[in-house]
Design a protein around this motif. Structure first.
Motif, mmCIF file in Angstrom:
data_model
loop_
_atom_site.group_PDB
_atom_site.id
_atom_site.type_symbol
_atom_site.label_atom_id
_atom_site.label_comp_id
_atom_site.label_asym_id
_atom_site.label_seq_id
_atom_site.Cartn_x
_atom_site.Cartn_y
_atom_site.Cartn_z
ATOM 1 N N HIS A 43 36.327 -21.532 -10.114
ATOM 2 C CA HIS A 43 36.985 -20.875 -11.251
ATOM 3 C C HIS A 43 38.390 -21.467 -11.371
ATOM 4 O O HIS A 43 39.263 -21.105 -10.573
ATOM 5 N N GLN A 50 41.325 -19.094 -11.414
ATOM 6 C CA GLN A 50 41.609 -18.339 -10.180
ATOM 7 C C GLN A 50 42.376 -19.184 -9.161
ATOM 8 O O GLN A 50 42.467 -18.818 -7.991
ATOM 9 N N LEU A 67 33.947 -7.691 -3.072
ATOM 10 C CA LEU A 67 33.936 -8.350 -4.385
ATOM 11 C C LEU A 67 34.470 -7.475 -5.515
ATOM 12 O O LEU A 67 35.337 -7.903 -6.281
ATOM 13 N N TRP A 108 38.121 -6.644 -5.557
ATOM 14 C CA TRP A 108 38.837 -7.927 -5.708
ATOM 15 C C TRP A 108 38.878 -8.337 -7.188
ATOM 16 O O TRP A 108 39.920 -8.771 -7.699
ATOM 17 N N LEU A 109 37.750 -8.168 -7.876
ATOM 18 C CA LEU A 109 37.712 -8.486 -9.310
ATOM 19 C C LEU A 109 38.651 -7.569 -10.083
ATOM 20 O O LEU A 109 39.457 -8.020 -10.902
ATOM 21 N N THR A 159 41.586 -10.241 -9.986
ATOM 22 C CA THR A 159 41.031 -11.339 -10.772
ATOM 23 C C THR A 159 41.120 -11.074 -12.270
ATOM 24 O O THR A 159 41.612 -11.914 -13.027
ATOM 25 N N ARG A 218 29.359 -13.894 -17.040
ATOM 26 C CA ARG A 218 30.071 -13.722 -15.758
ATOM 27 C C ARG A 218 29.086 -13.278 -14.673
ATOM 28 O O ARG A 218 28.916 -13.947 -13.671
ATOM 29 N N PHE A 219 28.462 -12.119 -14.856
ATOM 30 C CA PHE A 219 27.333 -11.655 -14.045
ATOM 31 C C PHE A 219 26.710 -10.479 -14.786
ATOM 32 O O PHE A 219 27.348 -9.897 -15.682
ATOM 33 N N HIS A 252 26.666 -15.657 -11.640
ATOM 34 C CA HIS A 252 26.650 -15.212 -10.243
ATOM 35 C C HIS A 252 25.426 -14.333 -10.024
ATOM 36 O O HIS A 252 25.017 -13.606 -10.936
ATOM 37 N N GLU A 302 25.367 -11.554 -4.632
ATOM 38 C CA GLU A 302 26.491 -11.925 -3.763
ATOM 39 C C GLU A 302 26.804 -10.805 -2.784
ATOM 40 O O GLU A 302 27.098 -11.059 -1.618
ATOM 41 N N HIS A 338 26.032 -18.091 -5.184
ATOM 42 C CA HIS A 338 25.801 -17.203 -4.041
ATOM 43 C C HIS A 338 24.332 -17.096 -3.621
ATOM 44 O O HIS A 338 23.978 -17.592 -2.556
ATOM 45 N N SER A 344 34.041 -18.557 0.299
ATOM 46 C CA SER A 344 34.130 -17.325 -0.482
ATOM 47 C C SER A 344 33.328 -16.206 0.184
ATOM 48 O O SER A 344 33.790 -15.066 0.296
ATOM 49 N N LEU A 363 35.231 -12.866 1.344
ATOM 50 C CA LEU A 363 34.949 -11.561 0.723
ATOM 51 C C LEU A 363 33.931 -10.745 1.530
ATOM 52 O O LEU A 363 33.576 -9.633 1.133
ATOM 53 N N ASP A 416 34.030 -22.099 -4.900
ATOM 54 C CA ASP A 416 34.236 -20.770 -5.493
ATOM 55 C C ASP A 416 35.680 -20.289 -5.389
ATOM 56 O O ASP A 416 35.923 -19.087 -5.263
HETATM 57 N N1 GUN Z 1 31.073 -12.073 -9.686
HETATM 58 C C1 GUN Z 1 31.528 -11.869 -10.946
HETATM 59 N N2 GUN Z 1 32.686 -12.510 -11.150
HETATM 60 C C2 GUN Z 1 32.981 -13.147 -10.010
HETATM 61 C C3 GUN Z 1 34.065 -13.987 -9.614
HETATM 62 O O1 GUN Z 1 34.998 -14.286 -10.357
HETATM 63 N N3 GUN Z 1 34.009 -14.458 -8.341
HETATM 64 C C4 GUN Z 1 32.981 -14.174 -7.489
HETATM 65 N N4 GUN Z 1 33.007 -14.680 -6.268
HETATM 66 N N5 GUN Z 1 31.969 -13.378 -7.837
HETATM 67 C C5 GUN Z 1 31.959 -12.881 -9.091
#
Ligand code: GUN
Ligand code: ZN
Length: 429
Positions: free
Chosen positions: A74, A77, A88, A91-92, A96, A199-200, A227, A230, A266, A291, A295, A317
């Motif tokens: 990213h 980031q 995770l 953290w987002l 993030t 994104r996910f 993603h 993860e 992941h 990563s 995390l 990552d």
């Molecule tokens: N899952 C959704 N967004 C992210 C991200 O920015 N980083 C990671 N590692 N997992 C995510």
């Protein structure tokens, strides 16, 4: 044409290393004069006579190797590296998303992109599949910065139309229209490629994912990146939001987002059916070990992935990952492979780790024979590495009795100090 004489590493079709301790790499323009390609590669004694008029640069004592391919990173980031969080999702939420909201400002995005690419090349990375942010300006900024450097580079606008704060959340219809417009503007321009980038699953409505799948069907040579699997909390959340899906990976399958050129970061907590689906569809995993360790997400299961015939490659990552250095990533991948308490542990060989970050990552992208290798016909993206970059490396590599011992010394002890030169499209960066 131009040639380099030094130790030379490439990979054959069976993914095995081909090594010439005194090698010659000859590069020159393609038929259109657009791009620098490898014309010949092999033992100096066998090749030198064929190119009597070509200037040879002598880098003996150093290792000429394919430029590294980062399969998932990213760029926005870059400044999020090292943000501590209990996992995770916090953290987002805490670091993030607030940081990514700044990338609506194109000038700011360009300044970060410039730093990011210079940092990649300083570490010997010549291609990256990269997330931008949800702001189209962040995509334009990255492509313009990559184009200025002649890099082969893939990115895309992040799609996230729910469960995302103001500043990064987008609008379903507008996000799909923006994606189409960005594909038209950038995909296939020189060495640039577009990736459709949900994104996910938890941050996209089903309508947005379906729309993304429809765009992917209309543009089969465009990449897809997201993603999956993860983190346990993330998986629970995805299954609550998509109760009809067989699994988290199944959400993407249901909307047409699993195919060749689709890269899922992941892929830790998959079951056998998921792994089969990955293999059958031609999608690939971006293994992101620094990563996953940072995390606390878990450990990619290499044995299961191989048993099911999955494709995968290595990725930093960043900013969940802690380093741009391919050496750090390969070492972390070794630790992850070795871990044998939650899965079967194995010792990945150094040449296999190296392949995963070069030709293997290229293969995952559908760019086998284009980048990530130094066989004739490949694009001239390579690094010149100094096995004597530090006193300890010099000591250790002097005692190496095999290629694997040399590569492992570099993996365990190497970092940006090893990268003497990074050559992109035949030009030293
Ligand atoms: N899952 C959704 N967004 C992210 C991200 O920015 N980083 C990671 N590692 N997992 C995510
Ligand atoms: Zn990521």
């Amino acid at each position: 044409m131009k040639a380099y004489r030094g130790a030379l590493l490439r990979f054959d079709d069976q993914h095995q290393p081909v090594y010439d301790s005194d090698g010659l790499l000859v590069i020159g323009p393609d038929a259109q004069g657009e791009r620098q390609l490898v014309h010949a590669a092999g033992a100096y004694d066998a090749l030198a006579g064929r190119f009597p008029d070509v200037a040879v640069e002598d880098v003996r004592g150093q290792l000429i190797a394919p430029g590294f391919v980062d399969l998932h990173v990213h760029y926005p980031q870059t400044d999020v590296i090292g943000a501590p969080a209990p996992g995770l999702l916090p953290w987002l939420e805490n670091y993030t998303y607030p940081h990514e909201s700044r990338f609506a400002d194109k000038a700011y995005a360009r300044s970060v992109a410039d730093f990011f690419f210079d940092e990649l090349m300083r570490h010997g990375v010549t291609t990256a599949l990269t997330f931008a942010t949800s702001h189209p300006a962040s995509v334009d900024a990255a492509f313009e910065a990559a184009q200025a450097r002649g890099l082969r580079f893939i990115t895309g606008k992040v799609l996230q139309d729910r469960h995302s704060p103001d500043g990064v959340r987008d609008d379903t219809q507008q996000s799909l229209a923006d994606t189409e417009a960005l594909i038209r503007r950038w995909h296939g321009v020189g060495r640039l490629g577009y990736a459709i980038t949900p994104r996910f699953a938890p941050t996209s409505t089903e309508a947005q994912l379906r729309g993304a799948g429809e765009i992917a069907a209309r543009h089969p040579d465009v990449w897809i990146q997201s993603h999956v699997a993860e983190n346990r909390d993330e998986i629970r959340w995805a299954m609550e939001l998509f109760p009809g899906a067989r699994s988290y990976l199944g959400v993407y399958d249901d909307v047409g987002l699993l195919r060749e050129r689709a890269i899922y970061a992941h892929c830790i907590h998959l079951d056998g059916e998921d792994r089969q689906l990955m293999a059958r569809s031609g999608a690939a995993a971006a293994v992101s070990p620094t990563s996953n360790l940072f995390l606390g997400s878990g450990f990619f299961d290499y044995v299961q992935a191989d048993d099911h015939g999955m494709r995968y490659g290595l990725a930093s990552d960043v900013g969940g990952g802690t380093s741009f250095s391919p050496f750090h990533t390969m070492l972390a991948a070794y630790y992850v492979g070795r871990e044998g308490q939650t899965k079967t542990g194995l010792s990945l060989t150094p040449s296999r780790l190296w392949w995963q970050h070069t030709a293997g990552a290229a293969r995952a992208l559908g760019l086998e024979g284009v980048i990530g290798n130094l066989q004739p016909g490949c694009e001239a993206d390579f690094v010149v590495l100094d096995p004597q970059a530090t006193p300890l490396l010099a000591r250790k590599t002097a005692q190496a009795d095999s290629l694997d011992e040399l590569l492992f010394a570099l993996i365990v002890l190497g970092d940006d100090r090893v990268v003497r030169r990074c050559v992109v499209d035949g030009r030293t960066a």
